[in-house]
Design a protein around this motif. Structure first.
Motif, PDB file in Angstrom:
ATOM      1  N   ILE A 124       0.295   5.532   0.341  1.00 10.64           N
ATOM      2  CA  ILE A 124      -0.601   6.670   0.508  1.00 10.64           C
ATOM      3  C   ILE A 124       0.154   7.915   0.076  1.00 10.64           C
ATOM      4  O   ILE A 124       1.244   8.187   0.579  1.00 10.64           O
ATOM      5  CB  ILE A 124      -1.081   6.800   1.972  1.00 10.64           C
TER       6      ILE A 124
ATOM      7  N   LEU B 179       0.855  -1.180   0.000  1.00 12.43           N
ATOM      8  CA  LEU B 179       0.000   0.000   0.000  1.00 12.43           C
ATOM      9  C   LEU B 179       0.887   1.225   0.000  1.00 12.43           C
ATOM     10  O   LEU B 179       1.952   1.236   0.622  1.00 12.43           O
ATOM     11  CB  LEU B 179      -0.895   0.039   1.239  1.00 12.43           C
TER      12      LEU B 179
ATOM     13  N   VAL C 278      -5.085   6.235  -1.590  1.00 14.40           N
ATOM     14  CA  VAL C 278      -4.532   4.973  -1.105  1.00 14.40           C
ATOM     15  C   VAL C 278      -4.393   4.091  -2.341  1.00 14.40           C
ATOM     16  O   VAL C 278      -5.380   3.805  -3.029  1.00 14.40           O
ATOM     17  CB  VAL C 278      -5.447   4.297  -0.064  1.00 14.40           C
TER      18      VAL C 278
END
Length: 197
Positions: free
Chosen positions: A39, A37, A72
């Protein structure tokens, strides 16, 4: 993180997208993890796409959620993700979670819908997220069955099976991050890291 690496990191712009990629995607770049992930500010999306998606199909990005000026992203190795999601034990778990179309893009689209619903407080947390991050299926299953409790150890995820093996893997992830931070501090650009990663 080793002291010398922490010192190098202090000298970097923590808000720069390249620094965020080093911190959150080093195992992916090093080729020892299939997804992470990331961000970023929504204004940084073009930079992220340029860095990852021009690598001749090696990497891809999927927006999971957009809100409050942030994105995200699921950044992943396309070929490895396809191989992983085609494993029978992974497909079985996804089927049990309600997925029905097993084409990679369909799976990612459905997961993004579920993740966005969770972030907008319209749905529950999609525990299958661990599968899309390439976590071992036995640990994702253990997490779900134990409601996140009773882990044998915790690192990049909660471990429910073969903890020594997973701890070695976590150390490899840490080493990848430290190595890439040192390369960046030494003047190696992100484009070159991605090219050879």
């Amino acid at each position: 993180m080793k002291h010398e690496t922490a010192v190098l990191l202090k000298e970097m712009d923590r808000n720069a997208v390249q620094t965020q990629i080093l911190l959150h995607c080093a195992p992916l770049i090093a080729g020892i993890k299939i997804a992470n992930l990331l961000i970023v500010q929504d204004t940084q999306m073009n930079t992220v796409r340029e860095l990852f998606e021009k690598r001749e199909g090696k990497f891809a990005c999927k927006v999971l959620y957009s809100g409050a000026g942030k994105l995200v992203l699921l950044v992943y190795r396309a070929e490895q993700m396809e191989d992983y999601l085609s494993l029978e034990k992974v497909k079985k778990m996804l089927y049990q979670a309600g997925y029905r179309d097993f084409a990679v893009q369909a799976l990612l689209h459905e997961f993004a819908k579920r993740f966005a619903a969770y972030r907008e407080k319209r749905g529950s947390f999609p525990h299958e997220m661990g599968l899309f991050l390439g976590y071992p299926p036995e640990d994702v299953k253990g997490f779900i069955e134990n409601n996140g409790k009773n882990a044998l150890c915790t690192g990049y995820w909660k471990v429910y099976c073969r903890p020594e093996e997973k701890q070695r893997l976590f150390r490899g992830f840490d080493a990848a991050r430290e190595g890439l931070i040192r390369l960046a501090a030494g003047g190696i650009c992100m484009e070159d890291m991605l090219k050879y990663g």
